[in-house]
Design a protein around this motif. Structure first.
Motif, PDB file in Angstrom:
ATOM      1  N   PHE A 336      -7.898  -4.397  12.040  1.00 40.35           N
ATOM      2  CA  PHE A 336      -6.926  -3.571  11.332  1.00 40.35           C
ATOM      3  C   PHE A 336      -7.512  -2.186  11.032  1.00 40.35           C
ATOM      4  CE2 PHE A 336      -5.131  -7.660   9.162  1.00 40.35           C
ATOM      5  CZ  PHE A 336      -4.761  -8.138  10.416  1.00 40.35           C
ATOM      6  N   ASP A 340      -3.157   1.602   9.056  1.00 38.06           N
ATOM      7  CA  ASP A 340      -2.105   0.647   9.428  1.00 38.06           C
ATOM      8  C   ASP A 340      -1.947  -0.458   8.393  1.00 38.06           C
ATOM      9  OD1 ASP A 340      -1.413   1.847  11.790  1.00 38.06           O
ATOM     10  OD2 ASP A 340      -2.772   0.663  13.029  1.00 38.06           O
ATOM     11  N   MET A 341      -2.931  -0.605   7.524  1.00 37.29           N
ATOM     12  CA  MET A 341      -2.996  -1.759   6.632  1.00 37.29           C
ATOM     13  C   MET A 341      -2.531  -1.406   5.220  1.00 37.29           C
ATOM     14  SD  MET A 341      -6.241  -4.304   5.974  1.00 37.29           S
ATOM     15  CE  MET A 341      -7.223  -3.056   5.146  1.00 37.29           C
ATOM     16  N   ASN A 393      -0.141  -5.485   8.127  1.00 35.00           N
ATOM     17  CA  ASN A 393      -0.778  -4.597   9.095  1.00 35.00           C
ATOM     18  C   ASN A 393       0.233  -4.257  10.186  1.00 35.00           C
ATOM     19  OD1 ASN A 393      -3.317  -3.270  10.070  1.00 35.00           O
ATOM     20  ND2 ASN A 393      -2.849  -4.497  11.888  1.00 35.00           N
ATOM     21  N   SER A 394       0.307  -2.985  10.510  1.00 35.54           N
ATOM     22  CA  SER A 394       1.282  -2.500  11.498  1.00 35.54           C
ATOM     23  C   SER A 394       2.684  -2.985  11.152  1.00 35.54           C
ATOM     24  CB  SER A 394       0.886  -2.952  12.909  1.00 35.54           C
ATOM     25  OG  SER A 394      -0.339  -2.410  13.284  1.00 35.54           O
ATOM     26  N   ALA A 398       0.302 -10.014   7.973  1.00 36.86           N
ATOM     27  CA  ALA A 398      -0.949 -10.371   8.640  1.00 36.86           C
ATOM     28  C   ALA A 398      -1.276 -11.849   8.403  1.00 36.86           C
ATOM     29  CB  ALA A 398      -2.079  -9.491   8.130  1.00 36.86           C
ATOM     30  N   SER A 433      -1.542  -9.811  13.807  1.00 39.26           N
ATOM     31  CA  SER A 433      -0.436  -8.981  13.345  1.00 39.26           C
ATOM     32  C   SER A 433       0.210  -8.340  14.569  1.00 39.26           C
ATOM     33  CB  SER A 433      -0.925  -7.891  12.384  1.00 39.26           C
ATOM     34  OG  SER A 433      -1.644  -6.891  13.093  1.00 39.26           O
TER      35      SER A 433
END
Length: 557
Positions: A336, A340-341, A393-394, A398, A433
C-alpha cells in the motif's frame, strides 16, 4: 511528502476535481463544435489526406512534415494516460468514467483543431532558425495579453514535469519492476541517460525518433489488447453496456469496487480524458507549430486525428481489456502506498450493506458519518491485535493486512495514526485490495491468449509510450523556456528535466498523479480563455482556407 500531497489534493479540489472544471472543458469543446458546425465529422476524411502529404507544397516553412508533427504530438499524448490513466479512472470512477473520457475526446477533437490552427498562425522563427509556436504566441502577438502568455508558458514548463516527465517514468519503473524485478532507480537511471541523448538533438531528432516509435508501439499494443478482448469476448457486450448504463447514474458497487457517484465518475472521466488526449491543454500546438505548412488550418486538420487515435481507439481498447477481464473490481496483493491508504474509525465490513453504503458515500464525498481514525494500532507478529478501525486502500476494503519492516521482517509494536494517515514512515503495509494505474492494466493483460506473458506487452508498450511522451514534452518545455528567457535557457532546463525524470522513477505514484492533475489544469485554463476570445477569427480563418482550397483544387471538390 504527505504535506505536499495534501497541498496538491487541495489545489486539485478547487481546480481539476472541482464541480465547475469539467463543464468548462467540455463546454468550450461543445461551443466550438456547434460554432464551427461539427468539424471533427465534416473534416475527418480531409484530415487523413492532409497527413499523408496529398496537399503538401514545396518550400513551405517548418522543421517537420505533417506526419512527423502528428507523431510528435501523439507521442506527447499517447503515454501513461492510455495505460495507467484509463486504469486509474476505471478503478475510482467505474465503467461510467470511460464514457466521459469518450465525450472529452469527441468534443476535444474540435478544441484541438482550434488551438493548433491559431497557434500555427502566430508562430515565429527563432534565432537558431527553428520554428516556435504555441498558445503563448497568439496570446502575445494577437491578443496583446503578455501576462496571459507568460502565465501559460510558466504553466507549460511546470506541466512538462507534471504531465510529460514525472508520471511517465514513474509508471515505466513500476511496470519494469512488476514484470522483470528491475530496481526503480536502475530503470530511471538508464532511461534518463537515453532521454538526454535524444532531447539534446532538438526537434528534428525528436521528430525522427517519434515518427518511427509511434506506429510500432501502437501496433504492438493493439495486438496485445485484442488478445485479451477476444479471449473474454463474452464479457465485451456487458462491458460496453455498463459504460453507457452507468454514464448518468454512476457505477454501482461490484466485487471489491465500492461504487462511484455520478459526479465522481464524471469528474474523473473528464480529467483522465484530458490527461490522455490533452485537447484544450495547449501542448500539441507547440509540436504542430514546427510543421511545414503555409495554411494554419491544414495543420489544425491534422490535429483532429489525435484525440480520435489517442482516446477513441487506444483508451477504449485499454478500457475494454480492463472491464472485460474483470481485473478492475478484484482484489490483489500489493504494497500500500501512503497516499492510497486511509484508516477509518470504526469496524466496517464490505459484506454489510449498511457499512458499504456509508463508506461509499464517504469516499464519494456525498455526506456520511464515517470519520478518519485517530489513535494507536497495536501490532504483534505483523498483524493488528487491537480493533476499532478499518483500513482502506485504493478506495477498497483492505484484507489480510500485514505490517512489515524493510527486509521483509514482521513488525511488533505500536503504530500512530493521525487523521486516518499512518505516520510510521518506515513501515511497509501489505495486503489485498484493488489496484490501479499501470499495475491494473498489467494484471488485465494477463487474462488473454498470451497468459502471463501478456504483462510484457504492457511493460514494453508502456516503455515506448511513456518514454516517447517524455521526449515530446521536453520539446514543449524548451519552447516555453525559449519564449520566457530566450534560447540560452533551454540547456539548463533540459538538465533539470532529465534530473526530475530520474527522481520520479522511485517517487510515490499517487503523489505524481496528483501533481499531474494540478499541472494540467493550470495550463489548460489560460488556453481555453485565449481560444474563446479568438472564436470569430477562428471561424474567418477556416472560411478563408476553404475558399483558397476550392480555388486550387476544383477537381477534388
Amino acid at each position: 511528502m504527505n504535506a505536499f500531497n495534501d497541498l496538491l489534493l487541495f489545489l486539485d479540489g478547487i481546480l481539476g476535481s472541482s464541480p465547475w472544471f469539467p463543464y468548462v472543458l467540455l463546454g468550450v469543446g461543445i461551443f466550438f463544435t456547434i460554432y464551427l458546425k461539427f468539424p471533427q465529422i465534416r473534416y475527418f476524411k480531409h484530415a487523413w489526406k492532409v497527413v499523408t502529404g496529398k496537399y503538401d507544397k514545396k518550400g513551405a516553412e517548418g522543421d517537420t512534415n505533417h506526419f512527423q508533427a502528428l507523431s510528435t504530438a501523439l507521442s506527447g499524448t499517447v503515454g501513461t494516460g492510455n495505460i495507467g490513466g484509463v486504469a486509474l479512472a476505471l478503478s475510482i470512477g467505474g465503467p461510467a468514467a470511460l464514457f466521459w473520457m469518450w465525450m472529452t475526446a469527441f468534443f476535444g477533437m474540435t478544441t484541438k483543431f482550434v488551438e493548433v490552427t491559431l497557434s500555427h498562425k502566430y508562430r515565429v522563427k527563432t534565432e537558431d532558425g527553428t520554428m516556435a509556436g504555441g498558445p503563448m504566441y497568439y496570446m502575445d502577438r494577437r491578443l496583446n495579453m503578455k501576462w496571459l502568455a507568460v502565465l501559460f508558458a510558466i504553466a507549460t514548463v511546470v506541466s512538462s514535469f507534471g504531465t510529460g516527465s514525472l508520471p511517465q517514468i514513474n509508471n515505466i519503473a513500476q511496470s519494469m519492476n512488476d514484470s522483470f524485478g528491475f530496481d526503480h532507480m536502475l530503470t530511471g537511471g538508464v532511461l534518463a541517460i537515453l532521454l538526454a541523448l535524444v532531447i539534446l538533438g532538438g526537434i528534428k531528432r525528436i521528430a525522427y525518433i517519434t515518427s518511427r516509435v509511434v506506429p510500432v508501439m501502437a501496433t504492438l499494443y493493439v495486438i496485445g489488447a485484442l488478445s485479451v478482448i477476444l479471449y473474454n469476448l463474452e464479457n465485451l457486450g456487458p462491458s460496453f453496456i455498463s459504460v453507457f448504463q452507468d454514464a448518468f447514474t454512476g457505477s454501482a458497487a461490484t466485487g471489491g469496487f465500492v461504487g462511484a457517484a455520478f459526479a465522481y465518475a464524471f469528474t474523473k472521466g473528464v480529467n483522465r480524458g484530458l490527461f490522455s488526449n490533452e485537447a484544450g491543454q495547449g501542448s500539441a500546438p507547440i509540436a504542430h507549430a514546427a510543421a511545414k505548412a503555409d495554411e494554419p488550418v491544414s495543420e489544425g486538420m491534422v490535429s483532429i486525428l489525435e484525440p480520435f487515435i489517442d482516446t477513441i481507439i487506444i483508451c477504449t481498447l485499454t478500457g475494454m481489456v480492463i472491464l472485460s477481464s474483470g481485473a478492475w473490481h478484484e482484489k490483489h496483493e500489493n504494497d500500500f502506498q501512503r497516499s492510497d491508504m486511509l484508516i477509518l474509525a470504526g469496524e466496517y465490513s464490505q459484506k454489510n450493506e449498511t457499512d458499504l453504503t456509508s463508506v461509499s458515500a464517504y469516499l464519494n464525498e456525498i455526506g456520511s458519518d464515517v470519520k478518519p481514525y485517530q489513535g494507536e494500532i497495536m501490532v504483534k507478529e505483523g498483524k493488528a491485535v487491537s480493533g476499532g478501525f478499518t483500513i482502506l486502500n485504493s478506495r477498497s476494503f483492505a484484507e489480510d493486512v500485514v505490517f512489515l519492516l524493510p527486509g521483509e521482517h514482521v513488525y511488533n509494536g505500536k503504530l500512530n495514526v493521525i487523521d486516518g494517515l499512518l505516520k510510521n514512515k518506515e513501515i511497509i503495509v501489505r495486503g489485498n485490495s484493488l489496484i490501479h494505474s499501470a499495475s491494473l492494466t498489467t494484471e488485465a493483460f494477463t487474462r488473454g491468449f498470451f497468459g502471463e506473458s501478456g504483462k510484457y506487452i504492457v511493460t514494453i508498450g508502456l516503455l515506448l509510450f511513456a518514454f516517447s511522451t517524455a521526449i515530446a514534452w521536453s520539446y514543449y518545455g524548451d519552447r516555453a523556456m525559449t519564449y520566457l528567457l530566450g534560447a540560452r535557457s533551454v540547456m539548463p532546463y533540459r538538465v533539470i528535466y532529465v534530473a526530475g525524470f530520474f527522481w520520479a522513477s522511485f517517487a510515490d505514484t499517487s503523489l505524481i498523479w496528483n501533481l499531474a492533475a494540478v499541472a494540467i489544469v493550470v495550463m489548460t485554463l489560460p488556453n481555453l480563455l485565449g481560444i474563446f476570445l479568438l472564436r470569430k477569427e477562428m471561424k474567418e480563418t477556416v472560411d478563408d482556407y476553404w475558399v483558397k482550397f476550392n480555388d486550387e483544387h476544383k477537381k477534388d471538390s
